[in-house]
Enzyme design. Structure first.
Site, short mmCIF file in Angstrom:
data_model
loop_
_atom_site.label_atom_id
_atom_site.label_comp_id
_atom_site.label_asym_id
_atom_site.label_seq_id
_atom_site.Cartn_x
_atom_site.Cartn_y
_atom_site.Cartn_z
N GLU A 1 11.01 -7.39 3.50
CA GLU A 1 10.97 -7.74 2.16
C GLU A 1 9.93 -7.20 1.47
O GLU A 1 8.88 -8.36 1.18
CB GLU A 1 11.30 -9.12 1.74
CG GLU A 1 12.24 -9.43 0.51
CD GLU A 1 11.25 -9.53 -0.88
OE1 GLU A 1 10.81 -8.47 -1.04
OE2 GLU A 1 11.38 -10.47 -1.37
N GLU B 1 5.15 -1.40 -3.71
CA GLU B 1 4.28 -2.46 -2.93
C GLU B 1 4.19 -1.68 -1.31
O GLU B 1 3.53 -2.34 -0.62
CB GLU B 1 4.81 -3.72 -2.77
CG GLU B 1 4.52 -4.54 -3.81
CD GLU B 1 5.18 -5.85 -3.75
OE1 GLU B 1 5.88 -6.20 -2.74
OE2 GLU B 1 5.27 -6.44 -4.82
N1 SAH Z 1 9.14 -12.23 3.79
C1 SAH Z 1 8.88 -13.14 2.97
C2 SAH Z 1 7.83 -12.81 1.94
C3 SAH Z 1 7.95 -11.44 1.42
S1 SAH Z 1 6.38 -11.05 0.17
C4 SAH Z 1 10.22 -13.62 2.27
O1 SAH Z 1 11.11 -12.73 1.98
O2 SAH Z 1 10.26 -14.69 1.36
C5 SAH Z 1 5.95 -9.62 1.02
C6 SAH Z 1 4.65 -10.23 2.01
O3 SAH Z 1 4.57 -9.08 2.81
C7 SAH Z 1 3.41 -10.35 1.53
O4 SAH Z 1 3.16 -11.71 1.99
C8 SAH Z 1 2.51 -9.36 1.69
O5 SAH Z 1 1.13 -9.85 2.02
C9 SAH Z 1 2.93 -8.91 2.81
N2 SAH Z 1 2.85 -7.44 3.31
C10 SAH Z 1 3.39 -6.33 2.57
N3 SAH Z 1 3.06 -5.09 3.18
C11 SAH Z 1 2.58 -5.53 4.61
C12 SAH Z 1 2.45 -4.65 5.65
N4 SAH Z 1 2.65 -3.47 5.72
N5 SAH Z 1 1.92 -5.52 6.86
C13 SAH Z 1 2.00 -6.94 6.76
N6 SAH Z 1 2.16 -7.86 5.63
C14 SAH Z 1 2.60 -6.99 4.58
#
Ligand code: SAH
Length: 685
Positions: free
Chosen positions: A144, A153
């Site tokens: 996500e 993002e």
């Molecule tokens: N999966 C959770 C949070 C989603 S928010 C849910 O659905 O509730 C997205 C998260 O991804 C954030 O915490 C951000 O720090 C992390 N993130 C984004 N890109 C990433 C990457 N390439 N590798 C690791 N973490 C990542």
């Protein structure tokens, strides 16, 4: 460890050094993050869970072990869903350390430590192999990583890498696919966020028009996404010129390419009009058949959308580089370009032009400087004719042919208005020296030698800057681009104090005063962003709630936060109350300004917090509100200034008043520290 950060105080203008604790940044990140909002997004959570269950079953039906890679696990939620759905093992990758730590705790608390391994790394650093972070490649990819623009993002490069190095060929992906939709519209309101409209000024010697410079007219603007709660945009504020069309989709179960590319569609206008804006949103299919769909479509496309409130995903407004007329039935081509992180659009009419689309166009770059200095709400504010008329009316009352006028405001049209209204001399201080766009406005209107820009901060102003003439009229909107909270524009008062020795003894100051107003409200939805979640889809995420609470309490006094409330409906539970006044005719006093009092609650409801805003009194009978415009009905629904952010102070616990006979009262104490320019507040039921 402590670090010192230098900054200009937004209210007092003084340069100050703040001692920041090392963890300041991440507390800010957590306190203001969208994790709570995501955990409250029921529609999203339910559909992810359904999609994950279906993917695990498909893998199991093939007789394989279900190995999940969850990139950006946050609280660990999606991994816990996968483990509950029967996945054999989950690798939960999270780059943000405080979140990875929280995920470890949450996973343990929910009893999944043997099934979920939290890896505190960026996914592109994750290794696979016997000694690696992951023992083997995964066959289910759950993520996500989307923002309102879908790819902002970094979802594309992350997927590209994951398919190359971290997952098996033919893996199941949840979501399976994302699709981006667009609709072409004409909208004076939204177009006013991107272009300066001509301003009409009725002067003694006839009507004058401030024309926008051609450089601004033809400027493609900035590439940063304009994301808004489109569900709050009334249908009367735009006209749809085409049906909704699919612009592009991305299949996440196959290798993804992040390199720049473009997509082109043919549009057939259903109505003639001015093509100005593309409204855009996306949906995600959680499964290959598309039966589990999570959509951001706005209310006129999907009537139930208002029921699925969320702030972490909204809708996008894209501005075409130039407005162009389109005719009903006469086809046009729309091209969407994208790079790794952003999308931009161009409309083309003829076939020949269409071929040129193959030349990859660079993302829009503002050439007129205005889009770098005025943000979109500021453009909207400057184009608000009702507001301009009030300033004209007030200026007309105080200016005469002997007036020596000094304006202090950022990127303001007031000096031009003052000149047209007949002031003898107009001088302009732009405190942060960001006026390149203004030179263009002056040139286009032949005002270069009529209005003098003074390159000095107010406290460094010398008589020679003013050619040894005292200022008889001091004006400001006031507006400063450094302001985040409503009262930061009180910098005008500090600037006024700094230039006192240059003012005549009977100087007119416009606005003559300002007042701070406050009202207790119940939000329809915004409360969710600060509300604990507890249990999410059966998983205990209280650790996250505690973490957010800690970060919110990190600073001794809780702070108010800026929100554009036209996007976030609320109803008033109390009457609006004037709580402090600031007299610009006098200098800033040495002592603090404080007030205490109580407001009666008039309606039953949940008191989520207090909203605060400023009103500027241009003259005794002309005022401008940057907050409440009116309470529109019996129920207390509020209308807010559409160009400004208001300050929201969320109460630490929600106060519920059930009885109509005696809904109670809220007492408050508010203190404006004139030394620091900060406002501290406290509320009690
Ligand atoms: N999966 C959770 C949070 C989603 S928010 C849910 O659905 O509730 C997205 C998260 O991804 C954030 O915490 C951000 O720090 C992390 N993130 C984004 N890109 C990433 C990457 N390439 N590798 C690791 N973490 C990542």
């Amino acid at each position: 460890m402590k670090t010192f950060c230098g900054r200009a105080n937004p209210t007092t203008g003084a340069m100050e050094w703040l001692e920041e604790a090392e963890d300041y940044d991440y507390h800010q990140e957590i306190a203001r993050s969208r994790y709570a909002d995501m955990l409250h997004d029921k529609d999203r959570n339910v559909k992810y869970y359904q999609g994950i269950r279906a993917a695990v079953s498909r893998v199991k039906e093939r007789g394989e072990k279900a190995i999940v890679l969850d990139i950006g696990t946050g609280t660990g939620l999606l991994s816990m869903m996968a483990a509950s759905a029967g996945a054999d093992f989950c690798y939960a990758v999270e780059v943000f350390k405080p979140m990875a730590n929280a995920a470890v705790k949450i996973v343990e608390k929910n009893g999944f430590s043997d099934k979920i391994k939290v890896i505190n790394k960026h996914s592109t650093e994750v290794t696979v192999g016997p000694d690696g972070d992951m023992e083997c490649r995964a066959n289910i990819l759950v993520t996500e990583l989307f923002d309102t623009e879908l790819i902002g993002e970094g979802a594309l490069p992350t997927y590209e890498h994951a398919h190359k190095y971290l997952v098996q060929e033919g893996c199941e992906a949840v979501p399976h696919r994302a699709t981006v939709y667009v609709q072409l519209v004409e909208s004076k309101r939204m177009w006013s966020w991107n272009k300066l409209f001509p301003v009409h000024v009725k002067a003694e010697d006839g009507e004058k028009i401030i024309v926008p410079p051609p450089e601004m007219e033809n400027c493609p603007g900035v590439p940063s996404v304009c994301d808004i709660q489109l569900n709050q945009m009334p249908s009367s504020d735009f006209t749809t010129l085409t049906d909704v069309v699919t612009m592009f989709s991305v299949d996440f179960s196959k290798p993804v390419q992040s390199a720049s590319t473009y997509y082109r569609v043919q549009l057939e206008p259903v109505k003639s009009g001015k093509a100005q804006i593309l409204l855009s949103w996306w949906d995600i299919d959680m499964d290959p058949s598309g039966t589990i769909n999570c959509s951001m479509a706005p209310y006129w496309v999907k009537p139930t959308s208002a029921l699925q409130w969320r702030d972490h995903w909204m809708q996008c407004v894209y501005f075409l580089p130039k407005e162009e007329p389109v005719l009903q039935g006469e086809k046009v081509f729309l091209t969407a370009w994208r790079d790794e992180y952003s999308v931009w659009y161009k409309l083309q009419k003829a076939r020949e032009e269409e071929d040129k689309a193959d030349v990859c166009v660079e993302s829009p770059v503002c050439r007129c400087h205005a889009h770098l200095l005025w943000n979109r709400p500021r453009f909207g504010e400057l184009n608000d004719q009702t507001r301009t008329r009030r300033y004209i009316e007030a200026l007309r009352k105080v200016l005469n042919t002997d007036s020596v006028c000094l304006c202090i405001s950022d990127g303001s049209l007031l000096p031009v208005l003052a000149h047209y209204l007949g002031a003898k001399k107009v001088q302009y201080i732009i405190p942060y020296f960001r006026y390149l766009h203004f030179i263009l406005v002056f040139k286009a209107n032949h005002l270069e030698d009529k209005i003098k820009i003074i390159e000095a901060r107010p406290e460094l102003l010398k008589p020679s800057h003013l050619e040894d003439k005292k200022v008889s009229v001091l004006v400001g909107e006031p507006f400063f681009s450094t302001s985040l909270l409503p009262w930061h524009n009180l910098y005008f008062w500090y600037a006024r104090t700094a230039v006192t020795s240059h003012l005549t003894s009977n100087v007119t100051v416009l606005p003559q005063s300002a007042s701070l107003h406050m009202m207790i409200v119940e939000f329809q939805d915004l409360w969710r962003i600060r509300s604990p979640c507890g249990i999410c889809e059966g998983f205990d995420v209280q650790t996250m709630d505690d973490m957010i609470k800690d970060s919110l309490n990190f600073r001794e006094s809780k702070e108010a936060e800026p929100h554009p409330l036209w996007e976030y409906p609320c109803k008033s539970l109390s009457d609006p109350q004037e709580v402090l006044t600031f007299d610009f005719r006098k200098t800033v006093p040495q002592h603090c300004l404080s007030t205490e009092g109580s407001v009666n609650l008039l309606r039953k409801g949940r008191s989520h917090g207090a909203v605060l805003w400023m009103e500027y009194h241009l003259s005794a009978d002309i005022s401008i509100s940057t907050g409440l415009m009116q309470i529109s009905n019996e129920k207390g629904n509020c209308e807010w200034n559409p160009h400004c952010k208001q300050a929201v102070y969320f109460f630490s616990s929600v106060i519920e008043s059930e009885t109509l006979s005696d809904p109670g009262a809220v007492t408050y104490a508010i203190n404006f520290d004139t030394k620091t320019g900060e406002i501290a507040m406290d509320f009690k039921l």
